[in-house]
Write an enzyme that holds these catalytic residues in place. Structure first.
Site, PDB file in Angstrom:
ATOM      1  N   SER A   1       0.512  -6.857   5.026  1.00 57.90           N
ATOM      2  CA  SER A   1      -0.229  -7.461   3.918  1.00 57.90           C
ATOM      3  C   SER A   1      -0.061  -8.982   3.936  1.00 57.90           C
ATOM      4  O   SER A   1      -1.037  -9.725   3.758  1.00 57.90           O
ATOM      5  CB  SER A   1       0.272  -6.881   2.598  1.00 57.90           C
ATOM      6  OG  SER A   1      -0.298  -7.568   1.521  1.00 57.90           O
TER       7      SER A   1
ATOM      8  N   PRO B   1       9.740  -4.328  -0.706  1.00 56.13           N
ATOM      9  CA  PRO B   1      10.835  -4.058   0.224  1.00 56.13           C
ATOM     10  C   PRO B   1      10.370  -4.136   1.683  1.00 56.13           C
ATOM     11  O   PRO B   1       9.228  -3.792   1.995  1.00 56.13           O
ATOM     12  CB  PRO B   1      11.266  -2.640  -0.142  1.00 56.13           C
ATOM     13  CG  PRO B   1      10.832  -2.459  -1.555  1.00 56.13           C
ATOM     14  CD  PRO B   1       9.565  -3.255  -1.703  1.00 56.13           C
ATOM     15  N   VAL B   2      11.282  -4.593   2.550  1.00 51.37           N
ATOM     16  CA  VAL B   2      10.952  -4.847   3.957  1.00 51.37           C
ATOM     17  C   VAL B   2      11.201  -3.582   4.802  1.00 51.37           C
ATOM     18  O   VAL B   2      12.168  -2.861   4.564  1.00 51.37           O
ATOM     19  CB  VAL B   2      11.832  -6.017   4.473  1.00 51.37           C
ATOM     20  CG1 VAL B   2      11.594  -6.288   5.950  1.00 51.37           C
ATOM     21  CG2 VAL B   2      11.555  -7.277   3.653  1.00 51.37           C
ATOM     22  N   ALA B   3      10.310  -3.342   5.772  1.00 52.12           N
ATOM     23  CA  ALA B   3      10.398  -2.171   6.670  1.00 52.12           C
ATOM     24  C   ALA B   3      10.581  -0.887   5.866  1.00 52.12           C
ATOM     25  O   ALA B   3      11.497  -0.097   6.095  1.00 52.12           O
ATOM     26  CB  ALA B   3      11.526  -2.335   7.699  1.00 52.12           C
TER      27      ALA B   3
ATOM     28  N   LYS C   1       0.842  -1.210   0.000  1.00 54.82           N
ATOM     29  CA  LYS C   1       0.000   0.000   0.000  1.00 54.82           C
ATOM     30  C   LYS C   1       0.866   1.244   0.000  1.00 54.82           C
ATOM     31  O   LYS C   1       2.056   1.213   0.390  1.00 54.82           O
ATOM     32  CB  LYS C   1      -0.940   0.030   1.213  1.00 54.82           C
ATOM     33  CG  LYS C   1      -0.263   0.047   2.604  1.00 54.82           C
ATOM     34  CD  LYS C   1       0.212   1.404   3.091  1.00 54.82           C
ATOM     35  CE  LYS C   1       0.920   1.321   4.448  1.00 54.82           C
ATOM     36  NZ  LYS C   1       1.854   2.405   4.724  1.00 54.82           N
TER      37      LYS C   1
ATOM     38  N   ASP D   1      -1.913  -1.736  10.242  1.00 60.19           N
ATOM     39  CA  ASP D   1      -2.140  -1.662   8.789  1.00 60.19           C
ATOM     40  C   ASP D   1      -2.742  -2.936   8.201  1.00 60.19           C
ATOM     41  O   ASP D   1      -2.931  -3.024   6.994  1.00 60.19           O
ATOM     42  CB  ASP D   1      -0.799  -1.435   8.065  1.00 60.19           C
ATOM     43  CG  ASP D   1      -0.334   0.004   8.167  1.00 60.19           C
ATOM     44  OD1 ASP D   1      -1.161   0.885   8.464  1.00 60.19           O
ATOM     45  OD2 ASP D   1       0.863   0.232   7.932  1.00 60.19           O
TER      46      ASP D   1
ATOM     47  N   GLY E   1       4.339  -4.333   3.724  1.00 61.38           N
ATOM     48  CA  GLY E   1       4.501  -5.686   3.169  1.00 61.38           C
ATOM     49  C   GLY E   1       4.217  -6.776   4.192  1.00 61.38           C
ATOM     50  O   GLY E   1       3.488  -7.725   3.908  1.00 61.38           O
TER      51      GLY E   1
HETATM   52  O1  C5P Z   1       0.583  -1.564  14.717  1.00 61.75           O
HETATM   53  P1  C5P Z   1       2.001  -1.732  14.299  1.00 61.75           P
HETATM   54  O2  C5P Z   1       2.630  -2.966  14.885  1.00 61.75           O
HETATM   55  O3  C5P Z   1       2.192  -1.637  12.829  1.00 61.75           O
HETATM   56  O4  C5P Z   1       2.780  -0.496  14.920  1.00 61.75           O
HETATM   57  C1  C5P Z   1       4.157  -0.468  15.098  1.00 61.75           C
HETATM   58  C2  C5P Z   1       4.517   0.659  16.048  1.00 61.75           C
HETATM   59  O5  C5P Z   1       4.293   1.927  15.417  1.00 61.75           O
HETATM   60  C3  C5P Z   1       3.682   0.716  17.321  1.00 61.75           C
HETATM   61  O6  C5P Z   1       4.230  -0.083  18.324  1.00 61.75           O
HETATM   62  C4  C5P Z   1       3.717   2.183  17.690  1.00 61.75           C
HETATM   63  O7  C5P Z   1       4.931   2.503  18.323  1.00 61.75           O
HETATM   64  C5  C5P Z   1       3.745   2.872  16.334  1.00 61.75           C
HETATM   65  N1  C5P Z   1       2.388   3.275  15.876  1.00 61.75           N
HETATM   66  C6  C5P Z   1       1.773   4.359  16.480  1.00 61.75           C
HETATM   67  N2  C5P Z   1       0.518   4.726  16.057  1.00 61.75           N
HETATM   68  C7  C5P Z   1      -0.105   4.065  15.068  1.00 61.75           C
HETATM   69  C8  C5P Z   1       0.522   2.963  14.429  1.00 61.75           C
HETATM   70  C9  C5P Z   1       1.775   2.604  14.875  1.00 61.75           C
HETATM   71  O8  C5P Z   1       2.318   4.993  17.388  1.00 61.75           O
HETATM   72  N3  C5P Z   1      -1.316   4.452  14.676  1.00 61.75           N
END
Ligand code: C5P
Length: 292
Positions: free
Chosen positions: A105, A95-97, A11, A137, A102
């Site tokens: 998804s 690509p990763v991170a 995305k 996501d 990715g």
């Molecule tokens: O939800 P996800 O594992 O993708 O989020 C990774 C990190 O990004 C979370 O631990 C948080 O620190 C940060 N994050 C955030 N607010 C969001 C999404 C992610 O602070 N809406």
């Protein structure tokens, strides 16, 4: 059952408004997701021995519980007392991170695939709950939608119907950027400079009508990402990348998610290919992608 083959797309965020930090540590967002044609291919194959195995040749893709695909398989096995296992083969193209979701998804795709492979019969709501537990996501990828608004952590999905196919040049520097670090930097910058998040999340509403009218040049003017200052403070050199894309006559340029991917919006496929031609030498990960 024979192996199931699935497409796991990436995305972009056309808009990413950060509204503020929540008590649970996450940030409240309003974002406009676009599903794009850059995609991994995932194959699920039943295994009678009960093991979960991830096969992926990419060196940075974890093959254990750090992988969302592994995690969801283990969770479903536990919750529904499934004695079968699964081999999950990921052909990695995203690509990763990189701000392209990715891994999220892949998690969503495996969730949908195992619902079929293991005949779980999970409802839309149950799938959504699992997705939300996996990551912010993930939920977007459950809906067969090219565009959607994400609210909350990004997991509250409102589908957007827009009959437009956008073309982009996507440039992903070979640098991993972790979402957590970028949000932490955003926070640190706010505290250091006494800035408050004044954005009311209105940018999606400004862009949406242009998207629905297929007015690509206006869409390009309204691309925005509140994480950009944090991304650039971690990597000031990325300013040049943005500038290069603008100089290459992109209609608009924006970071996706928490970076480091930057994308240009082009008028057409041909236009995107012309922009890409200027980047091939310096950056190895340059893709022409479209709405999927
Ligand atoms: O939800 P996800 O594992 O993708 O989020 C990774 C990190 O990004 C979370 O631990 C948080 O620190 C940060 N994050 C955030 N607010 C969001 C999404 C992610 O602070 N809406």
């Amino acid at each position: 059952m024979p192996a199931i083959r699935l497409t796991s797309p990436a995305k972009l965020n056309l808009v990413l408004d950060v509204l503020g930090k929540r008590p649970d540590g996450f940030h409240e967002l309003v974002t406009l997701f676009e599903r794009i044609s850059l995609a991994d291919t995932i194959t699920l194959k039943d295994r009678p021995d009960g093991f979960i195995r991830i096969i992926c040749s990419h060196p940075h893709v974890p093959t254990g519980p750090k992988n969302l695909a592994y995690r969801i398989a283990a969770q479903l096995q536990k919750d529904y007392k499934i004695s079968r296992g699964v081999t999950i083969t990921i052909d990695k193209k995203i690509p990763v991170a990189a701000g392209l979701a990715g891994g999220s998804s892949n998690g969503a795709t495996v969730l949908l695939g195992l619902n079929r492979l293991w005949h779980l019969g999970l409802s839309r709501k149950q799938l959504h709950n699992y997705a939300t537990q996996l990551g912010s996501d993930v939920a977007f990828f459950l809906y067969n939608a090219s565009f959607a608004i994400g609210r909350g952590r990004g997991e509250k999905i409102e589908l957007v119907k827009a009959p437009v196919k956008l073309w982009h040049v996507l440039v992903t520097p070979k640098v991993k950027m972790y979402t957590k670090d970028v949000f932490a930097r955003l926070r640190a910058r706010q505290l250091a400079t006494n800035l408050t998040l004044t954005n009311k999340g209105g940018n999606v509403n400004i862009l949406l009508p242009f998207l629905r009218e297929s007015n690509v040049s206006q869409v390009a003017k309204e691309l925005s990402n509140d994480l950009e200052p944090a991304i650039l403070s971690l990597r000031p050199d990325f300013v040049h990348l943005k500038r290069k894309l603008i100089e290459a006559k992109a209609l608009g340029v924006c970071f996706s998610g928490s970076g480091p991917s930057v994308y240009a919006l082009a008028q057409s496929k041909k236009h995107a290919q012309a922009i890409r031609a200027r980047f091939d030498k310096r950056y190895t990960q340059v893709f022409v992608v479209s709405t999927f």
